[in-house]
Design a protein around this motif. Structure first.
Motif, mmCIF file in Angstrom:
data_model
loop_
_atom_site.group_PDB
_atom_site.id
_atom_site.type_symbol
_atom_site.label_atom_id
_atom_site.label_comp_id
_atom_site.label_asym_id
_atom_site.label_seq_id
_atom_site.Cartn_x
_atom_site.Cartn_y
_atom_site.Cartn_z
ATOM 1 N N SER A 15 0.849 -1.194 0.000
ATOM 2 C CA SER A 15 0.000 0.000 0.000
ATOM 3 C C SER A 15 0.884 1.243 0.000
ATOM 4 C CB SER A 15 -0.990 -0.039 1.155
ATOM 5 O OG SER A 15 -0.318 0.125 2.365
ATOM 6 N N THR A 16 0.266 2.403 0.157
ATOM 7 C CA THR A 16 1.027 3.650 -0.019
ATOM 8 C C THR A 16 2.068 3.835 1.084
ATOM 9 O OG1 THR A 16 -1.060 4.517 -0.839
ATOM 10 C CG2 THR A 16 0.722 6.096 -0.542
ATOM 11 N N GLN A 17 1.687 3.532 2.322
ATOM 12 C CA GLN A 17 2.573 3.850 3.435
ATOM 13 C C GLN A 17 3.320 2.658 3.999
ATOM 14 O OE1 GLN A 17 1.221 6.673 6.183
ATOM 15 N NE2 GLN A 17 -0.556 7.271 4.999
ATOM 16 N N GLY A 95 -1.770 -4.183 -4.543
ATOM 17 C CA GLY A 95 -0.922 -2.994 -4.541
ATOM 18 C C GLY A 95 -1.812 -1.775 -4.659
ATOM 19 N N GLN A 96 -1.293 -0.628 -4.233
ATOM 20 C CA GLN A 96 -2.025 0.621 -4.466
ATOM 21 C C GLN A 96 -2.329 0.669 -5.958
ATOM 22 O OE1 GLN A 96 0.550 4.174 -4.545
ATOM 23 N NE2 GLN A 96 2.089 2.958 -3.485
ATOM 24 N N GLN A 97 -3.535 1.117 -6.300
ATOM 25 C CA GLN A 97 -3.933 1.084 -7.706
ATOM 26 C C GLN A 97 -3.230 2.181 -8.513
ATOM 27 O OE1 GLN A 97 -8.559 0.447 -7.084
ATOM 28 N NE2 GLN A 97 -7.803 -0.466 -8.973
ATOM 29 N N HIS A 98 -3.167 1.958 -9.799
ATOM 30 C CA HIS A 98 -2.753 2.946 -10.818
ATOM 31 C C HIS A 98 -1.248 3.175 -10.943
ATOM 32 C CE1 HIS A 98 -7.018 3.679 -10.400
ATOM 33 N NE2 HIS A 98 -6.855 4.233 -9.215
ATOM 34 N N GLY A 99 -0.459 2.970 -9.869
ATOM 35 C CA GLY A 99 0.982 3.219 -9.897
ATOM 36 C C GLY A 99 1.655 2.301 -10.908
ATOM 37 N N VAL A 135 2.675 7.340 -8.600
ATOM 38 C CA VAL A 135 1.662 6.649 -7.794
ATOM 39 C C VAL A 135 0.308 7.363 -7.891
ATOM 40 C CG1 VAL A 135 3.338 5.639 -6.200
ATOM 41 C CG2 VAL A 135 2.306 7.867 -5.665
ATOM 42 N N TRP A 136 -0.700 6.767 -7.250
ATOM 43 C CA TRP A 136 -2.082 7.241 -7.403
ATOM 44 C C TRP A 136 -2.307 8.656 -6.917
ATOM 45 C CZ3 TRP A 136 -5.288 8.429 -3.159
ATOM 46 C CH2 TRP A 136 -4.752 8.107 -1.897
ATOM 47 N N MET A 137 -1.397 9.185 -6.087
ATOM 48 C CA MET A 137 -1.608 10.535 -5.570
ATOM 49 C C MET A 137 -1.168 11.606 -6.574
ATOM 50 S SD MET A 137 -0.321 9.733 -1.753
ATOM 51 C CE MET A 137 -0.535 11.340 -1.045
ATOM 52 N N GLU A 168 -6.161 11.706 -13.805
ATOM 53 C CA GLU A 168 -4.723 12.010 -13.825
ATOM 54 C C GLU A 168 -3.892 10.876 -13.242
ATOM 55 O OE1 GLU A 168 -5.557 15.701 -11.891
ATOM 56 O OE2 GLU A 168 -4.779 16.822 -13.600
ATOM 57 N N ARG A 169 -4.450 10.192 -12.218
ATOM 58 C CA ARG A 169 -3.673 9.123 -11.589
ATOM 59 C C ARG A 169 -3.696 7.830 -12.394
ATOM 60 N NH1 ARG A 169 -8.671 9.022 -9.352
ATOM 61 N NH2 ARG A 169 -9.504 7.090 -8.451
ATOM 62 N N PHE A 170 -4.602 7.697 -13.340
ATOM 63 C CA PHE A 170 -4.733 6.440 -14.082
ATOM 64 C C PHE A 170 -3.504 6.213 -14.971
ATOM 65 C CE2 PHE A 170 -9.226 4.572 -13.879
ATOM 66 C CZ PHE A 170 -9.426 5.039 -12.597
ATOM 67 N N GLY A 278 -5.438 -4.881 -7.425
ATOM 68 C CA GLY A 278 -5.396 -3.577 -6.768
ATOM 69 C C GLY A 278 -5.892 -3.641 -5.335
ATOM 70 N N ASP A 279 -5.577 -2.619 -4.536
ATOM 71 C CA ASP A 279 -5.979 -2.680 -3.125
ATOM 72 C C ASP A 279 -7.500 -2.598 -2.948
ATOM 73 O OD1 ASP A 279 -6.027 0.007 -3.840
ATOM 74 O OD2 ASP A 279 -4.847 0.705 -2.142
ATOM 75 N N ASN A 280 -8.179 -1.824 -3.796
ATOM 76 C CA ASN A 280 -9.645 -1.761 -3.648
ATOM 77 C C ASN A 280 -10.303 -3.079 -4.046
ATOM 78 O OD1 ASN A 280 -10.122 0.966 -2.578
ATOM 79 N ND2 ASN A 280 -9.057 1.576 -4.444
ATOM 80 N N PRO A 281 -9.924 -3.670 -5.182
ATOM 81 C CA PRO A 281 -10.431 -5.014 -5.470
ATOM 82 C C PRO A 281 -10.073 -6.008 -4.351
ATOM 83 C CG PRO A 281 -9.461 -4.070 -7.449
ATOM 84 C CD PRO A 281 -9.175 -3.113 -6.335
ATOM 85 N N ALA A 331 -17.982 -1.612 -8.759
ATOM 86 C CA ALA A 331 -17.921 -0.170 -8.963
ATOM 87 C C ALA A 331 -17.397 0.474 -7.702
ATOM 88 C CB ALA A 331 -19.298 0.377 -9.295
ATOM 89 N N LEU A 332 -16.726 1.584 -7.890
ATOM 90 C CA LEU A 332 -16.151 2.327 -6.780
ATOM 91 C C LEU A 332 -16.607 3.778 -6.936
ATOM 92 C CD1 LEU A 332 -13.896 1.697 -4.638
ATOM 93 C CD2 LEU A 332 -12.299 2.733 -6.227
ATOM 94 N N ILE A 333 -17.215 4.314 -5.899
ATOM 95 C CA ILE A 333 -17.617 5.726 -5.945
ATOM 96 C C ILE A 333 -16.993 6.421 -4.734
ATOM 97 C CG2 ILE A 333 -19.562 7.301 -6.315
ATOM 98 C CD1 ILE A 333 -21.415 4.924 -6.624
#
Ligand code: 5FX
Length: 532
Positions: A15-17, A95-99, A135-137, A168-170, A278-281, A331-333
């Protein structure tokens, strides 16, 4: 039985941290947990919160070798704690997504013959064309987003195909930026991984495929055909298809563990590596969401996870391939105005007391006599709007509510919004639907009662600390079971369940049916009035 408790399955979360690991046994009981904090355990990389925020404030990266070194340290920690690696049957992770990670030409050879006498960090020093992984940020790619949307005919067209408009993070937009600003590095790149597939590659000792679910967070994959879109590839960078290789189902057993881990840590030769995601999945798997369920995380920002059969991608929200069932979607909102807005209204209308806030909810009627409030203290993500809007039962604007009405209007408004947005994306409440609530506000039963009433479904609470990590340990179990045709739900049926918190109030459905329609109409009206 002995077989069940003797086997271990590992779930890692990059993850990120921090890097985390959870081990479960064959009965799905957690037997070991450990973690490495990037800032404090790896101070030599000088990250803050696991990242470097660059001078422009919008570029955000993490050193890829920090993630590699974190894995060395984590495995050493597990060894020191006496963890018995010889019992591990399968590993998976998230993993954190998108990175994105850029492997240099020749890195595959290095991965395939790692010397077990040395640490990964030393062995992989020269394997990356780009040392600082976006990364995603990161939010530095607005221009690339515009180009991508233009290339496919607009934001809705990109959404229809990839499940999300350009963000932008994608990853596509991050890759386009690297190609534009660091062309030499791009040309030196043999393979581009996501953080998840990079981590899987370390365990596999070879390049691991990107999985469908995390691959949906790239603005590159057609989420229906599950193949890279030629138009998106071309609009991003040249020779991209070969640098990405084909994505694979998230439940795939990618192969056996690299001999490196067999020799260095005593893991079994036939230990399998199940695709990382990804971490959300991963969290969806950790929460054991089922068809028709919705998970609502009530934190600083509110997040909604949905299990969807027939998605209708919209420019607000993301549709990803489902990580545990390849015929479904998730889906993620995301909402920015979550806890901070609830706390502001608590301070202004309930003297800063959650107890008074709850009393107000209990003593005001379901449906708030038709009063509706929409509270965007900060510019909202879903929808993109700002400001406070109050309406009476005839949809007339009003400037203020009494404290009691204000409190109920806020809580009802937040949940009406979630249901309206979920249904726009194709979500349907079905027989057996559960609402899974997590996060800070999920300990307040009066808030949960409104949630239950608005969704007309029972609300369960779950402890989701480390849900992505736990979810990936479950996915490791399922990866092996799936080869024998077992579904995820069947494979993890025995895992600890969610706790029933509240059931819908009889009659609530009748009250909220018309309110849902009015909320959708009023939100549209606000957007029309405020859009430039
Ligand atoms: C989701 O789209 C995100 O960008 C974040 O939740 C990251 O996955 C966090 F790691």
């Amino acid at each position: 039985m002995a077989e069940l408790t003797d086997s271990y399955y590992l779930g890692f979360d990059f993850s990120t941290q921090q890097l985390k690991v959870i081990a479960i046994d064959g009965k799905l009981q957690v037997t070991h947990q450990s973690n490495v904090q990037f800032d404090s355990d790896l101070p030599e990389f000088r990250t803050q919160g696991g990242v470097h925020i660059h001078e422009d404030r919008v570029t955000v990266t993490s050193p890829v070798l920090m993630w590699v070194k974190a894995l060395d340290i984590l495995l050493e920690k597990m060894t020191s704690a006496g963890f018995d690696f010889s019992r591990v049957k399968a590993v998976s992770g998230s993993g954190q997504q998108h990175g994105s990670v850029y492997w240099k030409k020749g890195a595959r050879k290095t991965l395939q013959c790692l010397d077990p006498g040395r640490c990964l960090h030393g062995l992989l020093q020269d394997c990356f064309a780009v040392q600082d992984s976006p990364v995603w940020m990161d939010s530095s790619t607005a221009e690339h987003c515009k180009n991508l949307e233009c290339a496919v005919g607009g934001a809705q067209q990109l959404t229809d195909m990839t499940g999300s408009r350009a963000y932008e993070r994608f990853t596509a937009n991050q890759i386009a930026k690297i190609y534009q600003l660091q062309q030499d590095r791009y040309n030196e790149t043999e393979r581009i991984s996501l953080v998840s597939s990079f981590a899987a590659s370390l365990f596999l000792g070879d390049y691991a495929a990107i999985d469908y679910s995390d691959g949906s967070g790239m603005n590159l994959m057609d989420i229906f055909s599950k193949q890279w879109s030629d138009t998106c590839l071309r609009a991003t960078a040249p020779q991209l298809a070969e640098k990405l290789a084909n994505p694979k189902s998230s439940t795939t057993v990618l192969g056996s563990l690299s001999p490196y881990f067999v020799k260095r840590y005593g893991m079994p030769e036939d230990c399998k590596v199940v695709a990382f995601t990804g971490d959300n999945p991963g969290s969806l798997a950790g929460m054991r969401l089922r068809e028709g369920d919705i998970a609502v995380s009530l934190g600083t920002s509110d997040t909604v996870f949905l299990w969807i059969k027939e998605p209708r991608p919209m420019v607000e929200g993301h549709i990803f391939c489902n990580p545990v069932d390849c015929l479904s979607y998730m889906a993620l909102i995301c909402y920015k105005n979550g806890s901070l807005t609830r706390e502001r209204i608590r301070n202004e209308c309930a003297r800063g007391s959650w107890e008074d806030f709850s009393t107000a909810l209990r003593s005001s009627p379901t449906g708030n006599n038709g009063n509706i409030g929409i509270y965007f203290d900060a510019v909202e993500i879903t929808p993109s709007a700002v400001g406070i809007y109050r309406f009476d039962q005839h949809d007339r604007n009003v400037s203020a509510f009494t404290p009691e009405v204000e409190i109920r209007a806020l809580v009802e408004g937040q949940f009406l919004a979630k249901r309206v947005h979920a249904e726009k994306l194709g979500y349907r409440i079905i027989q057996g639907t559960r609402v899974l609530a997590t996060g800070g506000a999920s300990c307040n039963k009066d808030i949960l009662q409104v949630l239950s009433d608005v969704f007309n479904a029972p609300v369960f609470t779950i402890d989701v600390a480390n849900s992505a990590c736990l979810g990936c340990a479950y996915r490791a179990v399922h990866g092996l079971a799936a080869e024998m045709g077992m579904s995820f739900a069947e494979a993890v049926n025995e895992a600890p369940g969610a706790q029933l918190a509240v059931r819908p109030t009889p009659g609530a459905e009748k009250v909220y049916g018309p309110l849902l329609k009015r909320y959708a109409y009023l939100e549209e009206k606000i957007l029309k009035q405020t859009s430039p």
